[in-house]
Design an enzyme around this catalytic site. Structure first.
Site, PDB file in Angstrom:
ATOM      1  N   MET A   1       0.844  -1.197   0.000  1.00 29.28           N
ATOM      2  CA  MET A   1       0.000   0.000   0.000  1.00 29.28           C
ATOM      3  C   MET A   1       0.881   1.251   0.000  1.00 29.28           C
ATOM      4  O   MET A   1       0.415   2.349   0.350  1.00 29.28           O
ATOM      5  CB  MET A   1      -0.946  -0.016   1.199  1.00 29.28           C
TER       6      MET A   1
ATOM      7  N   LEU B   1       6.708   3.300   1.364  1.00 27.09           N
ATOM      8  CA  LEU B   1       7.639   2.161   1.432  1.00 27.09           C
ATOM      9  C   LEU B   1       8.710   2.366   2.496  1.00 27.09           C
ATOM     10  O   LEU B   1       9.223   3.466   2.688  1.00 27.09           O
ATOM     11  CB  LEU B   1       8.292   1.952   0.058  1.00 27.09           C
ATOM     12  N   HIS B   2       9.032   1.267   3.172  1.00 26.93           N
ATOM     13  CA  HIS B   2      10.044   1.286   4.230  1.00 26.93           C
ATOM     14  C   HIS B   2      10.886   0.021   4.105  1.00 26.93           C
ATOM     15  O   HIS B   2      10.700  -0.767   3.161  1.00 26.93           O
ATOM     16  CB  HIS B   2       9.379   1.403   5.607  1.00 26.93           C
TER      17      HIS B   2
ATOM     18  N   HIS C   1       9.185  -3.321   3.390  1.00 20.01           N
ATOM     19  CA  HIS C   1       8.818  -3.533   1.983  1.00 20.01           C
ATOM     20  C   HIS C   1      10.052  -3.874   1.143  1.00 20.01           C
ATOM     21  O   HIS C   1      10.011  -4.770   0.305  1.00 20.01           O
ATOM     22  CB  HIS C   1       8.182  -2.260   1.404  1.00 20.01           C
TER      23      HIS C   1
ATOM     24  N   SER D   1       6.595   0.065   9.844  1.00 21.36           N
ATOM     25  CA  SER D   1       5.205   0.108   9.382  1.00 21.36           C
ATOM     26  C   SER D   1       4.970   1.478   8.761  1.00 21.36           C
ATOM     27  O   SER D   1       5.528   2.477   9.232  1.00 21.36           O
ATOM     28  CB  SER D   1       4.265  -0.091  10.579  1.00 21.36           C
ATOM     29  N   SER D   2       4.159   1.502   7.728  1.00 20.98           N
ATOM     30  CA  SER D   2       3.873   2.793   7.076  1.00 20.98           C
ATOM     31  C   SER D   2       3.228   3.760   8.063  1.00 20.98           C
ATOM     32  O   SER D   2       3.374   4.972   7.950  1.00 20.98           O
ATOM     33  CB  SER D   2       2.944   2.589   5.886  1.00 20.98           C
ATOM     34  N   ARG D   3       2.508   3.220   9.029  1.00 24.68           N
ATOM     35  CA  ARG D   3       1.830   4.084   9.996  1.00 24.68           C
ATOM     36  C   ARG D   3       2.792   4.734  10.991  1.00 24.68           C
ATOM     37  O   ARG D   3       2.423   5.703  11.644  1.00 24.68           O
ATOM     38  CB  ARG D   3       0.805   3.280  10.805  1.00 24.68           C
TER      39      ARG D   3
END
Ligand code: AMP
Length: 273
Positions: free
Chosen positions: A22, A25-26, A29, A177-179
């Site tokens: 989604m 990116l980190h 990913h 996490s993207s969050r």
């Protein structure tokens, strides 16, 4: 890297290694992408923030969507395709299959996020039908999602190899996490407690009577600064309560920190302390 919005016949004819994301990116990913590059297949990464899996509209609106930065990140990895579909392509009006995640889809994450896993399975199934990948790569970070996807692949008899990659963490133990980008520094410190709690629950698991341990695990952490939604030990192979036949365990945690929902887990065999 070719950026595509739709899958054409030439791409469909290829054996693809597919990595759905989604975006935002980190390192979690990019670890999946590195794994994909080990296959000799063309690698396709998708970026699609799937509204169907968000039970909360505000959460969807707030979800980070830094598409230009993501493209820059992906340019370093020499992948073949970046698939950025429009919503209408993934969900043509009344013309796509909705997949149910069944009972397990209503438990754990599904209990606090009604419809979440139906949305996840529906989009993954749609991707599988559109792309027909040979390999698809997912992270163990989203363990319940991974379990349900594996189950769907078996149920639907897809000939797709699912590769599961380990969770990548910051040095504090906080899972990428993207969050996380929505947390303050103080929030990130609190969030690092999730992994500490997982590790200490695992330690307790070896030292205490298991029947006692399995009940009300989170009550051990009532005095911490984080609001734990669940903390459970399950059988990794069945995602249900462990039995005397259990060989591998998974400890799952979900907590709310600064109005964000964070999840994490660790899995282990009984003998690997
Ligand atoms: P998302 O963009 O959050 O939907 O995640 C896309 C894929 O990356 C999923 O298969 C996730 O399980 C995986 N993923 C997310 N965070 C991590 C992480 N910290 N380590 C490894 N994989 C991850």
């Amino acid at each position: 890297m070719e950026i595509i919005k739709e899958i054409n016949k030439d791409i469909l004819a290829k054996d693809i290694c597919f990595i759905p994301t989604m975006g935002a990116l980190h390192k979690g990913h990019t670890s999946l992408i590195k794994e994909g590059k080990k296959s000799s297949l063309p690698v396709m990464v998708s970026i699609f923030v799937n509204q169907m899996q968000f039970n909360d509209k505000e959460d969807f609106n707030n979800y980070p969507k830094p598409i230009d930065e993501d493209i820059k990140v992906l340019e370093n990895f020499n992948i073949e395709y970046l698939f950025i579909p429009e919503n209408d392509y993934i969900y043509p009006k009344n013309n796509f299959e909705k997949v149910s995640s069944g009972n397990l889809g209503k438990q754990l994450e599904g209990s606090s996020r009604p419809g979440h896993f139906d949305g996840v399975l529906t989009v993954v199934n749609r991707f599988f039908q559109l792309i027909n990948p040979k390999i698809a790569i997912f992270g163990k970070k989203d363990a319940q999602q991974l379990f349900l996807i594996n189950k769907m692949v078996v149920n639907k008899e897809y000939e797709i190899e699912i590769i599961a990659c380990p969770t990548i963490r910051e040095t504090t133990g906080l899972a990428f996490s993207s969050r996380n980008s929505l947390l303050t520094n103080a929030g990130k410190d609190k969030a690092a407690l999730l992994y500490e709690i997982l590790k200490s629950t695992k330690k307790d698991f070896y030292s205490r009577d298991k029947n006692n341990l399995l009940e009300n695990l989170s009550s051990n952490y009532l005095d911490t600064e984080i609001d734990i939604d669940y903390l459970e030990i399950l059988d990794l192979a069945t995602f249900s309560k462990p039995t005397e036949n259990t060989e591998e365990y998974i400890i799952l945690i979900a907590a709310n920190i600064e109005n964000l929902r964070l999840i994490d887990n660790i899995d282990f065999k009984f003998e690997d302390k």
